[in-house]
Motif scaffolding. Structure first.
Motif, PDB file in Angstrom:
ATOM      1  N   PHE A 132       0.876  -1.173   0.000  1.00 53.11           N
ATOM      2  CA  PHE A 132       0.000   0.000   0.000  1.00 53.11           C
ATOM      3  C   PHE A 132       0.913   1.222   0.000  1.00 53.11           C
ATOM      4  O   PHE A 132       1.586   1.494   0.998  1.00 53.11           O
ATOM      5  N   LEU A 133       0.960   1.936  -1.113  1.00 47.20           N
ATOM      6  CA  LEU A 133       1.898   3.050  -1.249  1.00 47.20           C
ATOM      7  C   LEU A 133       1.197   4.368  -0.937  1.00 47.20           C
ATOM      8  O   LEU A 133       0.356   4.834  -1.693  1.00 47.20           O
ATOM      9  N   HIS A 134       1.573   4.952   0.217  1.00 47.15           N
ATOM     10  CA  HIS A 134       0.939   6.186   0.680  1.00 47.15           C
ATOM     11  C   HIS A 134       1.687   7.430   0.222  1.00 47.15           C
ATOM     12  O   HIS A 134       1.077   8.455  -0.065  1.00 47.15           O
ATOM     13  N   ASN A 135       3.007   7.352   0.247  1.00 43.33           N
ATOM     14  CA  ASN A 135       3.783   8.578   0.022  1.00 43.33           C
ATOM     15  C   ASN A 135       4.511   8.540  -1.312  1.00 43.33           C
ATOM     16  O   ASN A 135       4.421   7.580  -2.068  1.00 43.33           O
ATOM     17  N   SER A 136       5.242   9.585  -1.573  1.00 43.37           N
ATOM     18  CA  SER A 136       5.938   9.751  -2.847  1.00 43.37           C
ATOM     19  C   SER A 136       7.438   9.833  -2.614  1.00 43.37           C
ATOM     20  O   SER A 136       7.901  10.596  -1.760  1.00 43.37           O
ATOM     21  N   ARG A 137       8.192   9.057  -3.377  1.00 44.49           N
ATOM     22  CA  ARG A 137       9.653   9.143  -3.299  1.00 44.49           C
ATOM     23  C   ARG A 137      10.133  10.550  -3.615  1.00 44.49           C
ATOM     24  O   ARG A 137      11.073  11.068  -3.000  1.00 44.49           O
ATOM     25  N   LEU A 138       9.476  11.218  -4.561  1.00 38.62           N
ATOM     26  CA  LEU A 138       9.902  12.561  -4.957  1.00 38.62           C
ATOM     27  C   LEU A 138       9.729  13.551  -3.812  1.00 38.62           C
ATOM     28  O   LEU A 138      10.547  14.459  -3.635  1.00 38.62           O
ATOM     29  N   GLN A 139       8.688  13.368  -3.010  1.00 33.95           N
ATOM     30  CA  GLN A 139       8.508  14.238  -1.850  1.00 33.95           C
ATOM     31  C   GLN A 139       9.490  13.882  -0.740  1.00 33.95           C
ATOM     32  O   GLN A 139      10.043  14.758  -0.075  1.00 33.95           O
ATOM     33  N   LEU A 140       9.722  12.571  -0.543  1.00 34.56           N
ATOM     34  CA  LEU A 140      10.639  12.138   0.509  1.00 34.56           C
ATOM     35  C   LEU A 140      12.051  12.643   0.275  1.00 34.56           C
ATOM     36  O   LEU A 140      12.806  12.888   1.228  1.00 34.56           O
ATOM     37  N   THR A 141      12.443  12.796  -0.996  1.00 31.18           N
ATOM     38  CA  THR A 141      13.821  13.196  -1.307  1.00 31.18           C
ATOM     39  C   THR A 141      13.948  14.673  -1.668  1.00 31.18           C
ATOM     40  O   THR A 141      15.026  15.120  -2.061  1.00 31.18           O
TER      41      THR A 141
ATOM     42  N   PRO B 299      18.911   9.691  -2.125  1.00 34.51           N
ATOM     43  CA  PRO B 299      17.932   9.636  -3.218  1.00 34.51           C
ATOM     44  C   PRO B 299      18.162   8.485  -4.194  1.00 34.51           C
ATOM     45  O   PRO B 299      17.203   7.901  -4.696  1.00 34.51           O
ATOM     46  N   ILE B 300      19.414   8.139  -4.461  1.00 31.27           N
ATOM     47  CA  ILE B 300      19.689   7.053  -5.407  1.00 31.27           C
ATOM     48  C   ILE B 300      19.281   5.708  -4.809  1.00 31.27           C
ATOM     49  O   ILE B 300      18.707   4.850  -5.489  1.00 31.27           O
ATOM     50  N   LEU B 301      19.544   5.531  -3.505  1.00 31.75           N
ATOM     51  CA  LEU B 301      19.186   4.280  -2.839  1.00 31.75           C
ATOM     52  C   LEU B 301      17.669   4.066  -2.830  1.00 31.75           C
ATOM     53  O   LEU B 301      17.182   2.984  -3.178  1.00 31.75           O
ATOM     54  N   ILE B 302      16.909   5.085  -2.454  1.00 31.92           N
ATOM     55  CA  ILE B 302      15.454   4.919  -2.388  1.00 31.92           C
ATOM     56  C   ILE B 302      14.862   4.745  -3.781  1.00 31.92           C
ATOM     57  O   ILE B 302      13.861   4.044  -3.967  1.00 31.92           O
ATOM     58  N   LYS B 303      15.496   5.341  -4.792  1.00 32.30           N
ATOM     59  CA  LYS B 303      15.034   5.144  -6.167  1.00 32.30           C
ATOM     60  C   LYS B 303      15.206   3.689  -6.590  1.00 32.30           C
ATOM     61  O   LYS B 303      14.312   3.087  -7.203  1.00 32.30           O
ATOM     62  N   PHE B 304      16.354   3.097  -6.235  1.00 30.95           N
ATOM     63  CA  PHE B 304      16.590   1.685  -6.528  1.00 30.95           C
ATOM     64  C   PHE B 304      15.593   0.800  -5.783  1.00 30.95           C
ATOM     65  O   PHE B 304      15.004  -0.133  -6.353  1.00 30.95           O
TER      66      PHE B 304
END
Length: 201
Positions: free
Chosen positions: A86-95, A107-112
């Motif tokens: 269940f994906l609540h948040n956004s990687r783009l907002q987190l980084t 940012p590179i780690l969470i993108k992977f």
């Protein structure tokens, strides 16, 4: 992870949640966010590693759901289990530079992790239409749902307190929680000359 000082880490306990008895295996202890050195998600992953034998028995042949990318990664790698995400948040907002998350430093780690998890879980349930449109073509079977609420617990109060509308904001004042939304609502109420009281908690 548990906030209680009275539960034993690594031992199964039975707790009551809204009148229902639930088995719970605390694998770590959390504290007030202001004094937390390690993120709770990392404490959870370290606890999964520490008590992996007990966790492995619990998740085997079970329907497992997770709400964080990093927890999904841990389940996939440690237990070879494909959870529902269940994906609540956004990687783009987190980084983003304005984020309060520690992920903005990696940012590179969470993108992977995002790419790996989205491709390997059973199903992805997006709670954000924007994230659904951004990621639906790379994710496992997926769909978008609207954020819901339980009308038994949360309901509209038709009676205005002290004759005024009361607004309550509960959440961290961070960009991913969009605290400016409540300010926009307050401005709109003021524009319509509606009396209100705003509480930020």
């Amino acid at each position: 992870v548990s906030q209680s000082r009275y539960v034993s880490i690594g031992d199964w306990v039975t707790i009551k949640v809204e009148g229902v008895l639930v088995k719970f295996l605390p694998v770590g202890r959390t504290q007030n966010a202001k004094v937390n050195f390690l993120p709770n998600s990392l404490k959870l992953i370290l606890g999964l590693i520490r008590f992996r034998k007990k966790v492995a028995v619990a998740v085997k042949d079970s329907l497992v759901n997770v709400h964080r990318i990093e927890i999904g990664f841990a389940l996939l790698v440690l237990f070879f289990e494909r959870p529902i995400l269940f994906l609540h948040n956004s990687r783009l907002q987190l980084t983003s530079s304005l984020s309060g998350s520690r992920w903005k430093y990696f940012p590179i780690l969470i993108k992977f992790l995002e790419f790996f998890v989205l491709r390997n879980v059973k199903v992805v349930v997006f709670l954000s239409r924007k994230e659904y449109e951004r990621l639906k073509n790379i994710a496992a079977p997926n769909f978008h749902i609207q954020t819901w609420y339980n009308s038994i617990i949360f309901h509209n109060r038709r009676k205005l307190l002290n004759g005024n509308l009361h607004l309550l904001w509960v959440g961290r004042l961070e960009v991913e929680k969009n605290p400016l939304l409540i300010i926009d609502i307050a401005e709109e109420l003021q524009r319509r000359s509606i009396q209100f009281h705003l509480t930020l908690s």
